[in-house]
Motif scaffolding. Structure first.
Motif, short mmCIF file in Angstrom:
data_model
loop_
_atom_site.label_atom_id
_atom_site.label_comp_id
_atom_site.label_asym_id
_atom_site.label_seq_id
_atom_site.Cartn_x
_atom_site.Cartn_y
_atom_site.Cartn_z
N GLU A 1 10.12 5.36 11.68
CA GLU A 1 9.34 3.83 11.17
C GLU A 1 10.30 3.25 10.46
O GLU A 1 10.51 2.11 10.71
CB GLU A 1 8.01 4.44 10.45
CG GLU A 1 6.94 4.92 10.96
CD GLU A 1 5.89 5.36 10.21
OE1 GLU A 1 5.00 4.47 10.12
OE2 GLU A 1 5.59 6.64 9.55
N GLU A 2 10.89 3.84 9.57
CA GLU A 2 11.88 2.99 8.60
C GLU A 2 13.16 2.54 9.37
O GLU A 2 13.69 1.44 9.15
CB GLU A 2 12.37 3.86 7.45
CG GLU A 2 13.14 5.00 7.66
CD GLU A 2 13.35 5.79 6.31
OE1 GLU A 2 14.37 6.23 6.31
OE2 GLU A 2 12.38 5.81 5.33
N VAL A 3 13.65 3.50 10.48
CA VAL A 3 14.57 3.09 11.10
C VAL A 3 14.24 1.78 12.03
O VAL A 3 14.99 0.80 12.09
CB VAL A 3 15.00 4.36 12.14
CG1 VAL A 3 15.99 3.66 13.28
CG2 VAL A 3 15.71 5.16 11.31
N LEU A 4 13.13 1.75 12.37
CA LEU A 4 12.72 0.63 13.26
C LEU A 4 12.61 -0.50 12.46
O LEU A 4 12.95 -1.70 12.87
CB LEU A 4 11.17 0.88 14.02
CG LEU A 4 10.47 -0.19 14.90
CD1 LEU A 4 11.23 -0.73 15.77
CD2 LEU A 4 9.29 0.25 15.31
N SER A 5 12.01 -0.52 11.33
CA SER A 5 11.90 -1.51 10.53
C SER A 5 13.13 -2.13 9.99
O SER A 5 13.49 -3.39 9.98
CB SER A 5 10.95 -1.31 9.09
OG SER A 5 9.80 -0.87 9.51
N ALA A 6 14.24 -1.37 9.84
CA ALA A 6 15.57 -1.51 9.29
C ALA A 6 16.00 -2.43 10.42
O ALA A 6 16.89 -3.44 10.30
CB ALA A 6 16.37 -0.24 9.08
N SER B 1 7.04 6.14 5.75
CA SER B 1 6.21 4.93 6.22
C SER B 1 6.13 3.91 5.09
O SER B 1 6.07 2.60 5.41
CB SER B 1 4.95 5.87 6.39
OG SER B 1 4.40 6.14 5.23
N LEU B 2 6.24 4.33 3.89
CA LEU B 2 6.32 3.34 2.57
C LEU B 2 7.61 2.33 2.63
O LEU B 2 7.35 1.30 2.59
CB LEU B 2 5.97 3.84 1.31
CG LEU B 2 6.06 3.14 0.12
CD1 LEU B 2 5.13 2.03 0.35
CD2 LEU B 2 5.93 3.84 -1.32
N THR B 3 8.87 3.29 2.94
CA THR B 3 9.81 2.26 3.14
C THR B 3 9.57 1.30 4.17
O THR B 3 10.47 0.36 4.07
CB THR B 3 11.06 3.49 3.26
OG1 THR B 3 11.07 4.34 2.45
CG2 THR B 3 12.32 2.61 3.38
N MET C 1 -1.64 2.91 -2.59
CA MET C 1 -1.55 2.75 -1.12
C MET C 1 -1.42 4.19 -0.25
O MET C 1 -1.75 4.42 0.67
CB MET C 1 -0.29 2.10 -0.69
CG MET C 1 -0.61 0.61 -1.10
SD MET C 1 1.16 -0.30 -0.88
CE MET C 1 1.50 0.08 0.82
N ILE C 2 -0.78 5.12 -1.09
CA ILE C 2 -0.33 6.30 -0.42
C ILE C 2 -1.65 7.19 -0.53
O ILE C 2 -1.91 8.16 0.35
CB ILE C 2 0.89 7.17 -1.03
CG1 ILE C 2 2.13 6.12 -0.68
CG2 ILE C 2 1.25 8.63 -0.78
CD1 ILE C 2 3.37 6.32 -1.78
N ALA C 3 -2.20 7.49 -1.85
CA ALA C 3 -3.21 8.69 -1.95
C ALA C 3 -4.40 8.08 -1.84
O ALA C 3 -5.70 8.86 -2.08
CB ALA C 3 -3.08 9.04 -3.43
N ALA C 4 -4.99 6.88 -1.89
CA ALA C 4 -6.37 6.35 -1.62
C ALA C 4 -7.03 7.03 -0.58
O ALA C 4 -6.61 7.35 0.64
CB ALA C 4 -6.41 4.80 -1.43
N PRO C 5 -8.17 7.44 -0.75
CA PRO C 5 -8.90 8.30 0.32
C PRO C 5 -9.60 7.31 1.68
O PRO C 5 -10.06 8.19 2.57
CB PRO C 5 -10.26 8.85 -0.49
CG PRO C 5 -10.44 7.94 -1.53
CD PRO C 5 -9.20 7.32 -1.91
#
Length: 606
Positions: A516-521, A451-453, A408-412
């Protein structure tokens, strides 16, 4: 020799002499004659020096020997060995000294390679096979600057010929040869650049001939010894399949790599491996377990990528037409059997972690791995898993999910990242509900990317929503259910929210880097507050003390931080400032809603 003094081979070239009349060839003939004479006269004291002299003449520097001269020298040696009058002791002495220089000369252009092969083949046929195995394995470890792959191919062909001549203690000899072969292959493959990748195909083809030789050994053996040697051959094939697949990152040889993998996979079928056992990894596990009782760990270490190889056979079968045709109905049957059995399905799912977590394999292979993974995981899998109280795969599932995260992180490309996200969601949803929150918590706590979190927290929110609906259904159908009990996942979810809104290192979160992670939390906290406000069923999820902490330690400090940042950004008024304000707006909106919900709850007296 003085630095400015030209070598004899260099003089040959400079003077324009034909190779057949060069001083170097004259010296070589004289050295061979001296060697023969030493043994015929019984002068063993000078025989070793004579053999060393021949080897020295055959070892010019890369700049000193032309391809034509190299060919003539090799022809001279081959002619000497092939004479009916050649002394066997002289041949034995040369077999100790010549494999390295002969293979180096054979790596040159022209007909050198074929003649070098013929010489080493002669040694294999006329000298002790056991001694030749040791000699050739030692030569493998010699670094070669010029055309190293051709050098190794010549030696591997010699080893293959020698193995077929072994008459006893076959397994012991194979245990000497295979670690040396795999070690030098791995080392040399890592040094080749994209321009020389076709040389690696020659190398794998030579290693394939080693497998053919071992297969012929297996055919002459019976019972336990045959089973043991077949197990070793199977692991050797899997290790090579992993090495071949690591070269498939180079598009120009992708199709060729598939053809080579097909040839190695035929060894697996000969050795009793099945597509079902490869899909689940059980064939590799049983093989290594069986061998570990009889072999030392150092020997099994050379097959460290055997699990990768098992998973890769399955992937290649799905992506390469010739592999698919060879597998036929057996592959489809194995897939169906795995899909219909929950335990085997999880074993197969967890096998994909070896390929997806590795940097050695191409994105094409990883994409097909995800396709297979998605076909195995469906809604039925989740229902079947929940029926199994004992579910011993948590550690492997975590590793599998981390491997999917890496894609998910590294795919081109975007499509592959979306495919990986779909696989992540499906695998998580298939985990038993009793362990799902544990897995998500572990993933979030080990996440290095905001972003992953954020994505993982959104998945937690979805799970909370699903569990809440399920609890409503249970309570609706069973009025005797204890409505005051807090759900078992509540404390874990609140810990995750606190991890983001009140980081362990102290202070509120850094909004510039972690918005991003603050908004999700905050969205997750809002959902918990909404569920908590519905009635008595989950009224104990946020107790008096906890709600005060949420308000005073999580939300109010965050509001102060946002207010301060907004004031600073509004003063700047630049493009970067406006972009940051846009990121903060949804965070502020959800934060205010959370504060409202908490205040309403406080007003109602909790």
């Amino acid at each position: 020799m003085a630095r400015d003094e030209p070598s004899a081979a260099a003089v040959d070239v400079a003077d324009g002499d034909s190779p057949s009349s060069s001083p170097t060839l004259t010296r070589l003939r004289e050295a061979l004659a001296a060697l023969s004479e030493a043994f015929e006269s019984g002068d063993t004291a000078s025989s070793d020096a004579a053999a060393a002299a021949v080897a020295e003449i055959l070892s010019p520097s890369d700049a000193d020997a032309s391809a034509a001269l190299s060919e003539q020298m090799l022809r001279e040696v081959h002619a000497f060995l092939s004479r009916p009058s050649s002394n066997q002791m002289a041949i034995d002495a040369l077999s100790l000294e010549l494999p390295k220089p002969v293979a180096k000369l054979g790596a040159r252009m022209g007909n050198c390679r074929d003649i070098a092969r013929a010489i080493i083949e002669f040694f294999a046929s006329n000298c002790s096979p056991r001694d030749m195995l040791c000699i050739l394995c030692e030569a493998l470890d010699t670094p070669v600057a010029f055309n190293g792959s051709a050098y190794l191919v010549i030696l591997l062909d010699g080893l293959a010929s020698t193995l077929t001549l072994i008459q006893r203690r076959h397994i012991e000899q194979v245990k000497v040869v295979l670690p040396a072969i795999l070690r030098v292959m791995h080392a040399n493959l890592s040094e080749y650049d994209g321009e020389h990748r076709m040389s690696t195909v020659d190398l794998f083809s030579a290693a394939l001939r080693i497998g053919n030789a071992i297969q012929e050994m297996c055919k002459t053996m019976v019972n336990h010894r045959k089973e043991e040697l077949c197990s070793i051959l199977g692991l050797y094939a899997l290790q090579n399949i992993a090495l071949v697949s690591s070269e498939s990152k180079h598009q120009n040889i992708l199709s060729t790599c598939g053809s080579v993998v097909l040839q190695y996979s035929k060894f697996l079928m000969f050795c009793g491996f099945t597509y079902l056992g490869l899909l689940t990894g059980n064939d590799v596990t049983s093989t290594t377990t069986k061998l570990s009782k009889e072999e030392d760990d150092n020997f099994l270490d050379c097959f460290s990528s055997a699990m990768d190889g098992a998973s890769l056979v399955v992937v290649w079968t799905s992506m390469h037409d010739d592999m698919s045709k060879y597998a036929g109905a057996e592959f489809e049957s194995a897939l169906k059997e795995v899909q219909d059995n929950c335990i085997r399905k999880w074993e197969a799912i967890n096998m994909f972690r070896y390929v997806l977590s590795s940097v050695n394999y191409s994105w094409a292979i990883k994409s097909h791995s995800l396709d297979l993974l998605l076909t195995l995981v469906d809604d039925k899998c989740s229902e079947e898993t929940n029926d199994h109280v004992d579910f011993p795969y948590s550690t492997q599932i975590f590793a599998t999910l981390k491997a999917i995260e890496r894609v998910m992180i590294a795919a081109p490309d975007t499509l592959m990242r979306k495919k990986a996200f779909s696989a992540l969601k499906r695998v998580i949803s298939a985990v038993p509900s009793t362990q799902r929150f544990d897995i998500l918590q572990a993933l979030i706590e080990n996440s290095m990317f905001p972003s992953l979190t954020a994505i993982l927290l959104d998945l937690v929110k979805n799970e909370v929503s699903r569990e809440s609906r399920r609890a409503d259904q249970v309570n609706g159908s069973d009025r005797s259910q204890d409505a005051g009990e807090s759900p078992p996942w509540a404390s874990q979810v609140l810990e995750l929210v606190e991890l983001i809104l009140r980081p362990p290192e102290g202070g509120p979160p850094c909004l510039r880097d972690h918005s991003e992670e603050v908004l999700s939390a905050l969205n997750l906290l809002r959902l918990i507050l909404i569920i908590d406000s519905r009635g008595s069923r989950s009224a104990k999820m946020l107790r008096d003390e906890k709600i005060r902490a949420v308000y005073s330690e999580w939300l109010i400090p965050l509001r102060l931080i946002i207010t301060g940042i907004q004031s600073e950004l509004e003063k700047g008024g630049g493009e970067d400032e406006n972009q940051m304000l846009c990121l903060l707006n949804p965070v502020q909106f959800v934060l205010h809603r959370c504060i409202e919900l908490v205040e309403e709850k406080k007003m109602k007296g909790l």
